[in-house]
Design a protein around this motif. Structure first.
Motif, PDB file in Angstrom:
ATOM      1  N   ALA A  74       0.897  -1.353   0.002  1.00 11.76           N
ATOM      2  CA  ALA A  74       0.038   0.106   0.097  1.00 11.76           C
ATOM      3  C   ALA A  74       0.798   1.398   0.034  1.00 11.76           C
ATOM      4  CB  ALA A  74      -0.948   0.143   1.116  1.00 11.76           C
ATOM      5  N   ALA A  75       1.947   1.315   0.889  1.00 14.96           N
ATOM      6  CA  ALA A  75       2.978   2.352   0.668  1.00 14.96           C
ATOM      7  C   ALA A  75       3.635   2.356  -0.616  1.00 14.96           C
ATOM      8  CB  ALA A  75       3.868   2.272   1.960  1.00 14.96           C
ATOM      9  N   LEU A  76       3.855   1.243  -1.351  1.00 15.60           N
ATOM     10  CA  LEU A  76       4.720   1.144  -2.550  1.00 15.60           C
ATOM     11  C   LEU A  76       3.941   1.746  -3.604  1.00 15.60           C
ATOM     12  CD1 LEU A  76       7.292  -0.298  -3.099  1.00 15.60           C
ATOM     13  CD2 LEU A  76       6.183  -2.026  -3.891  1.00 15.60           C
ATOM     14  N   ALA A  77       2.591   1.687  -3.747  1.00 10.29           N
ATOM     15  CA  ALA A  77       1.906   2.041  -4.839  1.00 10.29           C
ATOM     16  C   ALA A  77       2.165   3.354  -5.334  1.00 10.29           C
ATOM     17  CB  ALA A  77       0.347   1.604  -4.736  1.00 10.29           C
ATOM     18  N   PRO A  78       2.015   4.351  -4.433  1.00 12.72           N
ATOM     19  CA  PRO A  78       1.962   5.708  -4.690  1.00 12.72           C
ATOM     20  C   PRO A  78       3.340   6.160  -5.248  1.00 12.72           C
ATOM     21  CG  PRO A  78       1.734   5.792  -2.577  1.00 12.72           C
ATOM     22  CD  PRO A  78       1.603   4.239  -3.013  1.00 12.72           C
ATOM     23  N   LEU A  79       4.466   5.262  -5.103  1.00 17.24           N
ATOM     24  CA  LEU A  79       6.006   5.721  -5.466  1.00 17.24           C
ATOM     25  C   LEU A  79       5.976   5.581  -6.854  1.00 17.24           C
ATOM     26  CD1 LEU A  79       7.715   3.935  -2.389  1.00 17.24           C
ATOM     27  CD2 LEU A  79       7.130   6.417  -2.566  1.00 17.24           C
ATOM     28  N   TYR A  80       5.225   5.017  -7.464  1.00 21.05           N
ATOM     29  CA  TYR A  80       5.440   4.488  -9.129  1.00 21.05           C
ATOM     30  C   TYR A  80       4.653   5.632  -9.960  1.00 21.05           C
ATOM     31  CZ  TYR A  80       7.624   0.262  -7.921  1.00 21.05           C
ATOM     32  OH  TYR A  80       8.430  -0.855  -7.504  1.00 21.05           O
ATOM     33  N   ALA A  81       5.287   5.968 -11.337  1.00 14.22           N
ATOM     34  CA  ALA A  81       4.663   6.863 -12.158  1.00 14.22           C
ATOM     35  C   ALA A  81       3.521   5.868 -13.031  1.00 14.22           C
ATOM     36  CB  ALA A  81       5.598   7.082 -13.266  1.00 14.22           C
ATOM     37  N   GLU A  82       2.773   6.359 -13.706  1.00 11.93           N
ATOM     38  CA  GLU A  82       1.778   5.822 -14.304  1.00 11.93           C
ATOM     39  C   GLU A  82       2.417   4.761 -15.062  1.00 11.93           C
ATOM     40  OE1 GLU A  82      -1.010   8.300 -16.282  1.00 11.93           O
ATOM     41  OE2 GLU A  82      -1.670   9.241 -14.197  1.00 11.93           O
ATOM     42  N   ALA A  83       3.362   4.950 -16.055  1.00  7.34           N
ATOM     43  CA  ALA A  83       4.128   3.992 -16.795  1.00  7.34           C
ATOM     44  C   ALA A  83       5.494   3.596 -16.103  1.00  7.34           C
ATOM     45  CB  ALA A  83       3.934   4.344 -18.100  1.00  7.34           C
ATOM     46  N   VAL A  84       5.870   2.490 -16.236  1.00  7.65           N
ATOM     47  CA  VAL A  84       7.160   2.147 -15.717  1.00  7.65           C
ATOM     48  C   VAL A  84       7.913   1.474 -16.053  1.00  7.65           C
ATOM     49  CG1 VAL A  84       8.093   1.397 -13.338  1.00  7.65           C
ATOM     50  CG2 VAL A  84       5.901   2.511 -13.356  1.00  7.65           C
ATOM     51  N   GLY A  85       9.047   1.828 -16.509  1.00  7.61           N
ATOM     52  CA  GLY A  85      10.034   0.775 -17.189  1.00  7.61           C
ATOM     53  C   GLY A  85      10.559  -0.196 -16.231  1.00  7.61           C
ATOM     54  N   TYR A  87      12.418  -3.732 -15.253  1.00  7.21           N
ATOM     55  CA  TYR A  87      13.152  -4.655 -15.573  1.00  7.21           C
ATOM     56  C   TYR A  87      13.312  -5.133 -17.097  1.00  7.21           C
ATOM     57  CZ  TYR A  87      13.612  -4.889 -10.673  1.00  7.21           C
ATOM     58  OH  TYR A  87      14.320  -4.553  -9.380  1.00  7.21           O
ATOM     59  N   GLY A  88      13.085  -4.187 -17.914  1.00  8.48           N
ATOM     60  CA  GLY A  88      13.108  -4.439 -19.375  1.00  8.48           C
ATOM     61  C   GLY A  88      11.903  -4.253 -20.198  1.00  8.48           C
ATOM     62  N   LYS A  89      10.624  -4.323 -19.260  1.00  7.63           N
ATOM     63  CA  LYS A  89       9.648  -4.239 -19.596  1.00  7.63           C
ATOM     64  C   LYS A  89       8.631  -2.747 -19.396  1.00  7.63           C
ATOM     65  CE  LYS A  89       8.807  -9.157 -19.301  1.00  7.63           C
ATOM     66  NZ  LYS A  89       7.918 -10.075 -18.904  1.00  7.63           N
ATOM     67  N   GLN A  90       7.819  -2.446 -20.477  1.00 13.29           N
ATOM     68  CA  GLN A  90       7.019  -1.201 -19.858  1.00 13.29           C
ATOM     69  C   GLN A  90       5.811  -1.803 -19.452  1.00 13.29           C
ATOM     70  OE1 GLN A  90       8.499   1.623 -20.566  1.00 13.29           O
ATOM     71  NE2 GLN A  90       7.187   3.179 -19.962  1.00 13.29           N
ATOM     72  N   LEU A  91       5.434  -1.289 -18.044  1.00 15.57           N
ATOM     73  CA  LEU A  91       4.185  -1.961 -17.496  1.00 15.57           C
ATOM     74  C   LEU A  91       3.638  -0.711 -16.859  1.00 15.57           C
ATOM     75  CD1 LEU A  91       5.662  -4.891 -15.736  1.00 15.57           C
ATOM     76  CD2 LEU A  91       4.348  -4.800 -17.853  1.00 15.57           C
TER      77      LEU A  91
END
Length: 287
Positions: A74-85, A87-91
């Protein structure tokens, strides 16, 4: 006429002059103060901006590591942008958090810590490089990793998460694809120019007539076979017992083409043909 003035009038005159003088001094002082006042502060220096951004990036790193170590998705989720590179993939961020959640559930003993101080690579976004120690006791694994942190809608978020093994694997795959592309172009070019040579056309026509007379023979070839110094290929007749080579050619890594025909020996390759093969078959220089 008596020109003397009463003392009261003299006092009033002096008082008025004194007040006027003071007003003048006050106005002059205010004007001087206004002219001497510092200008409104300008934008922060680049160095200060970078230091601030680095602190924001460091804060994201600490929060990210802490959330993983505590299994707090739950604390991890807001740390990411909407699109994330990732480990070699775009998610998307949601997919990343789901993968983290599944991994943490499958390994309740997982813990992670940052070893030593991170380093920062400045740019429009900040790449934070660090050594992470993760896994389970007593044998956690040390891996060089990195986060790319940027500002999105005024908030510092993770744009990319990767590690050294992923980057090394990606570089090898890219190099392999580049080499395969070069080899494919070389093979195609060499085959085209060899088949267009008059002597080869004559030999192929003769082979075709020979095959028509033989029930157990087929027209075909062997190769291309790549070795350290280039590749070779042969054209001829396949029978159930063996392969009969009638035309063979090879291209060295320096782009030189050699062609041999049965009954004609080594063929003379026109300069224009050699130049075309050399252009297509000279390996690309290493970056």
């Amino acid at each position: 006429m008596n020109m003397s003035c009463p003392r009261s009038l003299i006092f009033v005159a002096l008082l008025a002059g004194l007040m006027a003088c003071r007003r003048s001094e006050t106005t002059s002082t205010a004007a001087a103060s206004a002219s001497a006042a510092p200008a409104a502060p300008s934008a922060a220096p680049i160095s200060a901006t970078l230091a601030l951004t680095r602190e924001q990036a460091r804060g994201v790193l600490v929060a990210w590591n802490d959330a993983l170590d505590r299994h707090d998705t739950a604390a991890l989720a807001p740390l990411y942008a909407e699109a994330v590179g990732y480990y070699g993939k775009q998610l998307g961020a949601e997919a990343v958090v789901q993968m983290k959640t599944q991994a943490l559930k499958s390994d309740p003993a997982f813990h992670q810590q940052i070893v030593g101080d991170p380093t920062f690579v400045d740019g429009d976004d900040i790449r934070v490089e660090f050594l992470k120690r993760s896994g389970r006791a007593p044998q956690p694994r040390d891996v060089k990793a990195s986060l790319v942190v940027g500002l999105r809608k005024g908030k510092a978020v993770i744009l990319q998460e990767t590690d050294e093994p992923t980057e090394t694997r990606g570089a090898k795959q890219a190099k392999g694809a580049k080499e395969a592309s070069w080899q494919d172009i070389c093979e195609t070019t060499a085959t085209e120019v060899v088949n267009a040579l008059p002597q080869v056309k004559k030999e192929v026509a003769s082979l075709s007539k020979d095959i028509e007379k033989r029930k157990d023979a087929n027209f075909g070839g062997v190769g291309p076979i790549w070795e350290g110094n280039g590749f070779s290929e042969a054209i001829g007749i396949h029978t159930p017992e063996r392969f009969e080579s009638h035309i063979s050619y090879d291209v060295r890594n320096d782009g030189v083409l050699s062609v041999f025909c049965t009954g004609q020996g080594d063929l003379t390759i026109p300069a224009a043909v050699q130049a075309r093969v050399k252009k297509a078959c000279t390996p690309p220089k290493a970056p």
